[in-house]
Design a protein around this motif. Structure first.
Motif, PDB file in Angstrom:
ATOM      1  N   TYR A 124      -7.322   4.781  -0.998  1.00 32.85           N
ATOM      2  CA  TYR A 124      -6.833   3.636  -1.757  1.00 32.85           C
ATOM      3  C   TYR A 124      -6.300   2.580  -0.796  1.00 32.85           C
ATOM      4  O   TYR A 124      -5.952   2.868   0.356  1.00 32.85           O
ATOM      5  CB  TYR A 124      -5.708   4.056  -2.711  1.00 32.85           C
ATOM      6  CG  TYR A 124      -4.609   4.871  -2.053  1.00 32.85           C
ATOM      7  CD1 TYR A 124      -3.652   4.279  -1.224  1.00 32.85           C
ATOM      8  CD2 TYR A 124      -4.512   6.251  -2.257  1.00 32.85           C
ATOM      9  CE1 TYR A 124      -2.652   5.023  -0.625  1.00 32.85           C
ATOM     10  CE2 TYR A 124      -3.515   7.003  -1.653  1.00 32.85           C
ATOM     11  CZ  TYR A 124      -2.596   6.390  -0.834  1.00 32.85           C
ATOM     12  OH  TYR A 124      -1.602   7.125  -0.231  1.00 32.85           O
ATOM     13  N   TYR A 128      -1.302  -0.093  -3.085  1.00 34.62           N
ATOM     14  CA  TYR A 128      -1.212   0.584  -4.383  1.00 34.62           C
ATOM     15  C   TYR A 128      -0.056   1.572  -4.393  1.00 34.62           C
ATOM     16  O   TYR A 128       0.775   1.585  -5.318  1.00 34.62           O
ATOM     17  CB  TYR A 128      -2.505   1.324  -4.711  1.00 34.62           C
ATOM     18  CG  TYR A 128      -3.728   0.460  -4.890  1.00 34.62           C
ATOM     19  CD1 TYR A 128      -3.634  -0.921  -5.028  1.00 34.62           C
ATOM     20  CD2 TYR A 128      -5.004   1.025  -4.930  1.00 34.62           C
ATOM     21  CE1 TYR A 128      -4.759  -1.704  -5.198  1.00 34.62           C
ATOM     22  CE2 TYR A 128      -6.136   0.245  -5.106  1.00 34.62           C
ATOM     23  CZ  TYR A 128      -6.009  -1.115  -5.234  1.00 34.62           C
ATOM     24  OH  TYR A 128      -7.123  -1.883  -5.394  1.00 34.62           O
ATOM     25  N   LEU A 169      -5.653   2.295 -12.091  1.00 32.96           N
ATOM     26  CA  LEU A 169      -5.960   1.206 -11.161  1.00 32.96           C
ATOM     27  C   LEU A 169      -7.248   1.547 -10.412  1.00 32.96           C
ATOM     28  O   LEU A 169      -7.363   2.620  -9.819  1.00 32.96           O
ATOM     29  CB  LEU A 169      -4.796   1.026 -10.193  1.00 32.96           C
ATOM     30  CG  LEU A 169      -4.914  -0.003  -9.073  1.00 32.96           C
ATOM     31  CD1 LEU A 169      -5.287  -1.379  -9.608  1.00 32.96           C
ATOM     32  CD2 LEU A 169      -3.603  -0.065  -8.292  1.00 32.96           C
TER      33      LEU A 169
END
Length: 399
Positions: A124, A128, A169
């Motif tokens: 990621y 985040y 997300l």
């Protein structure tokens, strides 16, 4: 002495910027450094962008702007997303921020209460996890290794959504891996999302114009239009137009979400400055030849990078199809030494590589994958082949 707020203790400096700072220090000390660390496109926007900024300066009002975003910018963004495939949106569905990062932070503030769960895949983007920690959300990180090309599977997503996270997300194309989801892969994930109506969906897709091999950009809303009522699309001028320092991010989503972010803007930033707005409008509405040419250039660089990395025995580098990153698994180096320096982690690997060969990369653990490292291949063209050769030399010298 009074104490700082607890949330500050949860905030961490960017691992990417720390690596960049170290590389900059070594370069200032006279070292020959090649940096593959910072995720910036390393090109400038067209002259029409600067002309628009100069024109705006010539009649600058000096006044506050709109919390939601100036109407010309909203109009330009609507045309941009309509070309991508988002139809039926109006100004009430939009809001702006000082870069996509600030838009994402505002979304976290708007959608997540303390203790709420947010789910996202690993690898990621570092921010985040950082944003989740700062707002006190619980991160459910879904590991996607190189054996699945760093992509989330429907089975993984279904299991994660069964926990009813407040937010899912998603990032496509991906930073740090450069992976792009095909139309079929997006459709399969959208089917799962449709089964779980209690979760907000954020698609952070700021590399949507940097897609290679004819795959095209796809979004869950295109596959399942009913997801529109709870999906927020995030974009930026930073990567596509070579404008990371101009700091313009935007979102398109349900009216209540756009309104909430606009309200937060009224308390945080007030507005995007007038001159910056004019430049962003020109980027969206002006000639697109520079972004298109750079996309083709990055695709060619991708081929060079992946070929060089996969030629190193034991290194595994899935082939990215977007953005400007490669994310090789370098765990074959763990347990070995380089001229007496023991390497047992990605962090130690990157430190030794920088010290020995003058090549700066970001450890994969910064992105939730400690077996890898991220290479941003937007360095000056003349540095690409030498930088890759230095990495190969480093591996060859391991014992």
């Amino acid at each position: 002495m009074p104490q700082l707020a607890q949330r500050v203790g949860r905030a961490k400096p960017s691992a990417i910027m720390l690596i960049a700072a170290k590389a900059k220090q070594l370069k200032a000390a006279g070292r020959d450094i090649i940096s593959f660390s910072i995720g910036v496109p390393n090109f400038l926007p067209g002259e029409h962008v600067y002309a628009a900024a100069r024109e705006a300066l010539s009649h600058d009002s000096g006044q506050y702007g709109s919390n939601r975003g100036a109407e010309p910018l909203l109009d330009a963004f609507l045309k941009h997303i309509e070309a991508l495939g988002f139809t039926g949106y109006g100004h009430a569905n939009l809001s702006v921020g000082i870069g996509a990062k600030q838009v994402l932070y505002n979304l976290a503030e708007a959608l997540l209460d303390e203790g709420d769960e947010i789910a996202f895949a690993a690898p990621y983007w570092t921010t985040y996890r950082d944003i989740a920690d700062i707002v006190g959300a619980q991160a459910n990180v879904l590991h996607c290794g190189p054996e699945q090309h760093y992509k989330l599977t429907p089975t993984q997503l279904d299991a994660a959504l069964a926990r009813k996270p407040k937010v899912f997300l998603f990032n496509n194309p991906s930073n740090p891996t450069g992976m792009v989801y095909t139309r079929e892969e997006i459709a399969a994930l959208a089917e799962v999302l449709a089964k779980h109506p209690d979760t907000w969906i954020i698609t952070d897709d700021i590399y949507n114009s940097m897609v290679f091999d004819g795959i095209g950009y796809h979004n869950f809303v295109f596959a399942k239009p009913e997801l529109r009522e709870r999906l927020v699309f995030v974009d930026s001028v930073s990567k596509t137009y070579g404008m990371p320092g101009w700091r313009v991010g935007l979102l398109a989503g349900p009216e209540p979400v756009a309104k909430a972010v606009t309200t937060l803007n009224s308390n945080h930033i007030t507005s995007v400055p007038e001159v910056i707005t004019a430049a962003a409008v020109a980027a969206f509405t002006g000639p697109q030849d520079i972004p298109q040419a750079k996309c083709a250039e990055f695709a060619a660089r991708r081929d060079t990078v992946v070929a060089a990395l996969n030629a190193i025995p034991g290194v595994i580098c899935p082939r990215p199809q977007g953005a400007f990153y490669a994310f090789p698994d370098i765990s074959v180096a763990f347990g070995k030494s380089h001229h007496g320096t023991k390497i047992s982690s990605d962090v130690e690997f990157c430190a030794a590589l920088l010290e020995a060969k003058g090549v700066a990369c970001v450890p994969g653990s910064a992105f939730g994958e400690p077996h890898a490292l991220r290479i941003s291949y937007t360095c000056p063209a003349a540095q690409l082949a030498p930088g890759l050769a230095r990495i190969a030399e480093f591996f060859a010298e391991l014992t």
